[in-house]
Design a protein around this motif. Structure first.
Motif, PDB file in Angstrom:
ATOM      1  N   GLU A   1       0.820  -1.213   0.000  1.00  0.00           N
ATOM      2  CA  GLU A   1       0.000   0.000   0.000  1.00  0.00           C
ATOM      3  C   GLU A   1       0.849   1.257   0.000  1.00  0.00           C
ATOM      4  O   GLU A   1       0.527   2.251  -0.645  1.00  0.00           O
ATOM      5  CB  GLU A   1      -0.933   0.011   1.211  1.00  0.00           C
ATOM      6  N   ARG A   2       1.985   1.235   0.719  1.00  0.00           N
ATOM      7  CA  ARG A   2       2.747   2.463   0.946  1.00  0.00           C
ATOM      8  C   ARG A   2       4.075   2.509   0.207  1.00  0.00           C
ATOM      9  O   ARG A   2       5.014   3.186   0.607  1.00  0.00           O
ATOM     10  CB  ARG A   2       2.940   2.688   2.443  1.00  0.00           C
ATOM     11  N   GLU A   3       4.163   1.760  -0.883  1.00  0.00           N
ATOM     12  CA  GLU A   3       5.303   1.841  -1.790  1.00  0.00           C
ATOM     13  C   GLU A   3       6.634   1.560  -1.101  1.00  0.00           C
ATOM     14  O   GLU A   3       7.611   2.301  -1.245  1.00  0.00           O
ATOM     15  CB  GLU A   3       5.336   3.222  -2.476  1.00  0.00           C
ATOM     16  N   SER A   4       6.691   0.450  -0.380  1.00  0.00           N
ATOM     17  CA  SER A   4       7.949   0.050   0.244  1.00  0.00           C
ATOM     18  C   SER A   4       8.814  -0.762  -0.714  1.00  0.00           C
ATOM     19  O   SER A   4       9.989  -1.000  -0.437  1.00  0.00           O
ATOM     20  CB  SER A   4       7.678  -0.777   1.507  1.00  0.00           C
ATOM     21  N   GLY A   5       8.235  -1.170  -1.834  1.00  0.00           N
ATOM     22  CA  GLY A   5       9.003  -1.949  -2.796  1.00  0.00           C
ATOM     23  C   GLY A   5       8.222  -2.198  -4.067  1.00  0.00           C
ATOM     24  O   GLY A   5       8.375  -1.508  -5.067  1.00  0.00           O
ATOM     25  N   LEU A   6       7.343  -3.197  -4.035  1.00  0.00           N
ATOM     26  CA  LEU A   6       6.605  -3.623  -5.219  1.00  0.00           C
ATOM     27  C   LEU A   6       5.846  -2.491  -5.890  1.00  0.00           C
ATOM     28  O   LEU A   6       5.794  -2.403  -7.125  1.00  0.00           O
ATOM     29  CB  LEU A   6       5.638  -4.753  -4.853  1.00  0.00           C
ATOM     30  N   ARG A   7       5.247  -1.601  -5.110  1.00  0.00           N
ATOM     31  CA  ARG A   7       4.397  -0.571  -5.706  1.00  0.00           C
ATOM     32  C   ARG A   7       5.171   0.359  -6.641  1.00  0.00           C
ATOM     33  O   ARG A   7       4.573   1.039  -7.468  1.00  0.00           O
ATOM     34  CB  ARG A   7       3.690   0.234  -4.608  1.00  0.00           C
ATOM     35  N   GLU A   8       6.478   0.359  -6.543  1.00  0.00           N
ATOM     36  CA  GLU A   8       7.271   1.167  -7.479  1.00  0.00           C
ATOM     37  C   GLU A   8       7.019   0.759  -8.925  1.00  0.00           C
ATOM     38  O   GLU A   8       7.219   1.566  -9.836  1.00  0.00           O
ATOM     39  CB  GLU A   8       8.758   1.039  -7.171  1.00  0.00           C
ATOM     40  N   VAL A   9       6.566  -0.494  -9.151  1.00  0.00           N
ATOM     41  CA  VAL A   9       6.364  -0.927 -10.531  1.00  0.00           C
ATOM     42  C   VAL A   9       5.280  -0.104 -11.222  1.00  0.00           C
ATOM     43  O   VAL A   9       5.254  -0.006 -12.460  1.00  0.00           O
ATOM     44  CB  VAL A   9       6.017  -2.435 -10.619  1.00  0.00           C
ATOM     45  N   LEU A  10       4.375   0.490 -10.450  1.00  0.00           N
ATOM     46  CA  LEU A  10       3.332   1.326 -11.045  1.00  0.00           C
ATOM     47  C   LEU A  10       3.895   2.609 -11.634  1.00  0.00           C
ATOM     48  O   LEU A  10       3.197   3.335 -12.345  1.00  0.00           O
ATOM     49  CB  LEU A  10       2.258   1.661  -9.998  1.00  0.00           C
ATOM     50  N   ASN A  11       5.178   2.885 -11.345  1.00  0.00           N
ATOM     51  CA  ASN A  11       5.847   4.051 -11.922  1.00  0.00           C
ATOM     52  C   ASN A  11       6.568   3.711 -13.225  1.00  0.00           C
ATOM     53  O   ASN A  11       7.391   4.497 -13.705  1.00  0.00           O
ATOM     54  CB  ASN A  11       6.857   4.631 -10.922  1.00  0.00           C
ATOM     55  N   LEU A  12       6.253   2.552 -13.799  1.00  0.00           N
ATOM     56  CA  LEU A  12       6.866   2.186 -15.071  1.00  0.00           C
ATOM     57  C   LEU A  12       6.667   3.302 -16.089  1.00  0.00           C
ATOM     58  O   LEU A  12       5.543   3.764 -16.309  1.00  0.00           O
ATOM     59  CB  LEU A  12       6.241   0.882 -15.596  1.00  0.00           C
TER      60      LEU A  12
ATOM     61  N   LYS B   1      10.799  10.717  -7.762  1.00  0.00           N
ATOM     62  CA  LYS B   1      10.730  10.257  -6.367  1.00  0.00           C
ATOM     63  C   LYS B   1      11.479   8.955  -6.124  1.00  0.00           C
ATOM     64  O   LYS B   1      11.712   8.579  -4.966  1.00  0.00           O
ATOM     65  CB  LYS B   1       9.266  10.096  -5.952  1.00  0.00           C
ATOM     66  N   LYS B   2      11.885   8.249  -7.185  1.00  0.00           N
ATOM     67  CA  LYS B   2      12.627   7.009  -6.994  1.00  0.00           C
ATOM     68  C   LYS B   2      14.120   7.251  -6.805  1.00  0.00           C
ATOM     69  O   LYS B   2      14.870   6.312  -6.551  1.00  0.00           O
ATOM     70  CB  LYS B   2      12.387   6.068  -8.180  1.00  0.00           C
ATOM     71  N   VAL B   3      14.569   8.493  -6.967  1.00  0.00           N
ATOM     72  CA  VAL B   3      15.987   8.814  -6.758  1.00  0.00           C
ATOM     73  C   VAL B   3      16.378   8.510  -5.312  1.00  0.00           C
ATOM     74  O   VAL B   3      15.657   8.851  -4.371  1.00  0.00           O
ATOM     75  CB  VAL B   3      16.259  10.301  -7.092  1.00  0.00           C
ATOM     76  N   ARG B   4      17.514   7.852  -5.134  1.00  0.00           N
ATOM     77  CA  ARG B   4      18.026   7.540  -3.800  1.00  0.00           C
ATOM     78  C   ARG B   4      19.488   7.978  -3.713  1.00  0.00           C
ATOM     79  O   ARG B   4      20.296   7.613  -4.570  1.00  0.00           O
ATOM     80  CB  ARG B   4      17.941   6.025  -3.510  1.00  0.00           C
TER      81      ARG B   4
ATOM     82  N   GLY C   1      15.895  -8.348  -6.453  1.00  0.00           N
ATOM     83  CA  GLY C   1      16.138  -8.843  -5.102  1.00  0.00           C
ATOM     84  C   GLY C   1      14.822  -8.870  -4.361  1.00  0.00           C
ATOM     85  O   GLY C   1      13.775  -8.492  -4.899  1.00  0.00           O
ATOM     86  N   GLU C   2      14.845  -9.302  -3.124  1.00  0.00           N
ATOM     87  CA  GLU C   2      13.606  -9.407  -2.365  1.00  0.00           C
ATOM     88  C   GLU C   2      12.916  -8.041  -2.250  1.00  0.00           C
ATOM     89  O   GLU C   2      13.428  -7.119  -1.623  1.00  0.00           O
ATOM     90  CB  GLU C   2      13.884  -9.957  -0.957  1.00  0.00           C
ATOM     91  N   ASN C   3      11.757  -7.949  -2.895  1.00  0.00           N
ATOM     92  CA  ASN C   3      10.949  -6.728  -2.879  1.00  0.00           C
ATOM     93  C   ASN C   3      11.715  -5.507  -3.401  1.00  0.00           C
ATOM     94  O   ASN C   3      11.442  -4.378  -3.006  1.00  0.00           O
ATOM     95  CB  ASN C   3      10.429  -6.438  -1.461  1.00  0.00           C
ATOM     96  N   GLN C   4      12.652  -5.742  -4.307  1.00  0.00           N
ATOM     97  CA  GLN C   4      13.446  -4.649  -4.884  1.00  0.00           C
ATOM     98  C   GLN C   4      13.182  -4.581  -6.390  1.00  0.00           C
ATOM     99  O   GLN C   4      13.590  -5.478  -7.138  1.00  0.00           O
ATOM    100  CB  GLN C   4      14.944  -4.868  -4.622  1.00  0.00           C
ATOM    101  N   TYR C   5      12.540  -3.526  -6.817  1.00  0.00           N
ATOM    102  CA  TYR C   5      12.167  -3.408  -8.226  1.00  0.00           C
ATOM    103  C   TYR C   5      12.821  -2.212  -8.913  1.00  0.00           C
ATOM    104  O   TYR C   5      12.731  -2.090 -10.123  1.00  0.00           O
ATOM    105  CB  TYR C   5      10.645  -3.327  -8.356  1.00  0.00           C
ATOM    106  N   GLY C   6      13.456  -1.338  -8.172  1.00  0.00           N
ATOM    107  CA  GLY C   6      14.162  -0.219  -8.765  1.00  0.00           C
ATOM    108  C   GLY C   6      15.625  -0.550  -8.979  1.00  0.00           C
ATOM    109  O   GLY C   6      16.260  -1.159  -8.108  1.00  0.00           O
ATOM    110  N   LYS C   7      16.153  -0.179 -10.138  1.00  0.00           N
ATOM    111  CA  LYS C   7      17.564  -0.421 -10.437  1.00  0.00           C
ATOM    112  C   LYS C   7      18.283   0.913 -10.605  1.00  0.00           C
ATOM    113  O   LYS C   7      17.817   1.793 -11.332  1.00  0.00           O
ATOM    114  CB  LYS C   7      17.697  -1.232 -11.727  1.00  0.00           C
ATOM    115  N   GLN C   8      19.410   1.061  -9.932  1.00  0.00           N
ATOM    116  CA  GLN C   8      20.223   2.264 -10.110  1.00  0.00           C
ATOM    117  C   GLN C   8      20.833   2.239 -11.513  1.00  0.00           C
ATOM    118  O   GLN C   8      21.356   1.217 -11.953  1.00  0.00           O
ATOM    119  CB  GLN C   8      21.322   2.312  -9.056  1.00  0.00           C
ATOM    120  N   ILE C   9      20.732   3.360 -12.203  1.00  0.00           N
ATOM    121  CA  ILE C   9      21.246   3.411 -13.564  1.00  0.00           C
ATOM    122  C   ILE C   9      22.208   4.579 -13.723  1.00  0.00           C
ATOM    123  O   ILE C   9      22.021   5.641 -13.128  1.00  0.00           O
ATOM    124  CB  ILE C   9      20.098   3.543 -14.594  1.00  0.00           C
TER     125      ILE C   9
END
Length: 370
Positions: free
Chosen positions: A240-251, A328-331, A350-358
């Motif tokens: 619900e709160r975009e801790s991992g998987l929900r980032e995929v909706l930002n495709l 917002k995905k910048v880290r 990785g486990e619940n990790q869908y963002g890749k640093q590029i």
């Protein structure tokens, strides 16, 4: 020294219904009369300058006829209204009209209105109930469902906001009949995105039948409305709160949101997202996540939806690359993107990790070729 433990553990049920149908204004008013917002009698109907005349005034009048103190609060139509200043305008207008904590908010409009109104509802009086009456395909596909509310600033997109779940969402397919063709295209971008990230069957259906959406075919419109909600539901239920998987909706949104902003909103949101979908697919091909054949399928489907697949000539590509850092995905100052895995799946790193640093050079090179 003294220490107190303030124990505030609680379980909250934020479940809500999404109703997909036709001519839902009467249904919405009946639900409110039957206690959708409990005993609230003051309703702030938030809308924009286009939807006000088409649907919001009618709904507001219906509420008043049922004995509610309903008032219209209207913002200019367009993405430019999704700002802190416009949120402040709505809040101040509600206060001037005598609205306090004993009120509710009904958003009637597209994605800008539902994002803005949901944010207002989450902070006004430290939180009042709200519902969404979506009047665009884009809102039906994306903004009205999931509980993410926010505004944009020159320095960041969708980073000022909160998670706030509505009491109910109404997706009135009949409202799509009054949308300009470009708005249908814009909504189809988010629909294609959902097919790319989590519904191969939806993607293939669009490949076969996308023209039926433009023709207003009832079965086709109902189908994509249901499938859009199903894809988003599956993701939001797990995160619900975009801790991992929900980032995929930002495709497609890392580049898409930057394109939208740098274009000074000359492009609709979906048009910008379409360009972002192409960028992630082309970069994904370089990384081995998606085949060239499937990249072509994505681009061809976007073209059939009458969406752009190249960066417009009037956009400065160097400025566009710099704008990516407001995502917002910048880290830690590093760019991150999510990528589709062929059609209907996402790459997991990785486990619940869908963002890749590029590396900036990688995406800059892709953008330069667009």
């Amino acid at each position: 020294m003294m220490k107190f433990n303030v124990e505030l553990k609680r379980v909250v049920d934020d479940s809500y219904d999404i109703e997909i149908g036709h001519c839902l204004a009467a249904r919405c008013v009946k639900d409110i009369s039957d206690g959708l917002f409990a005993n609230v009698r003051k309703i702030a109907v938030v809308t924009d300058s286009v939807v006000e005349k088409l649907y919001a005034t009618d709904i507001c009048d219906r509420l008043c006829a049922c004995g509610f103190d309903a008032r219209l609060f209207t913002v200019p139509a367009g993405e430019e209204s999704k700002t802190r200043a416009m949120k402040e305008f709505i809040e101040d207008s509600m206060l001037e009209a005598g609205f306090r904590r004993d009120c509710a908010v009904l958003a009637v409009g597209g994605g800008v209105v539902t994002d803005l109104a949901g944010f207002v509802a989450g902070t006004f009086g430290r939180g009042v109930p709200f519902a969404n009456f979506a009047t665009t395909l884009l809102a039906a596909a994306d903004a009205s469902v999931g509980g993410k509310t926010a505004v944009d600033t020159p320095l960041a997109t969708n980073l000022i906001g909160l998670f706030n779940q509505p009491k109910k969402v109404y997706i009135d397919i009949d409202t799509w009949k009054t949308l300009p063709r470009e708005q249908i295209s814009s909504g189809l971008a988010e629909t294609i995105k959902h097919g790319c990230l989590g519904d191969r069957e939806l993607f293939e259906y669009l490949e076969q039948s996308i023209e039926r959406i433009f023709d207003g075919d009832i079965d086709a419109c109902e189908y994509i409305a249901q499938r859009n909600c199903a894809v988003k539901y599956r993701v939001v239920m797990k995160d619900e709160r975009e801790s991992g998987l929900r980032e995929v909706l930002n495709l497609g949104h890392t580049v898409g949101r930057a394109v939208e902003t740098v274009s000074d909103y000359r492009l609709f949101h979906g048009q910008a997202v379409a360009i972002g979908l192409v960028a992630q697919a082309r970069l994904g091909e370089r990384y081995g996540f998606i085949s060239h054949e499937n990249v072509e399928r994505v681009e061809n489907l976007l073209k059939r939806a009458e969406l752009p697949t190249m960066v417009p000539d009037y956009i400065d590509k160097k400025e566009l690359v710099k704008k990516l850092y407001t995502d917002k995905k910048v880290r830690n100052g590093k760019l991150r993107m999510v990528f589709q895995d062929q059609i209907g799946e996402m790459v997991c790193f990785g486990e619940n990790q869908y963002g890749k640093q590029i590396p900036e050079d990688d995406i800059a090179d892709v953008i330069d070729g667009m």
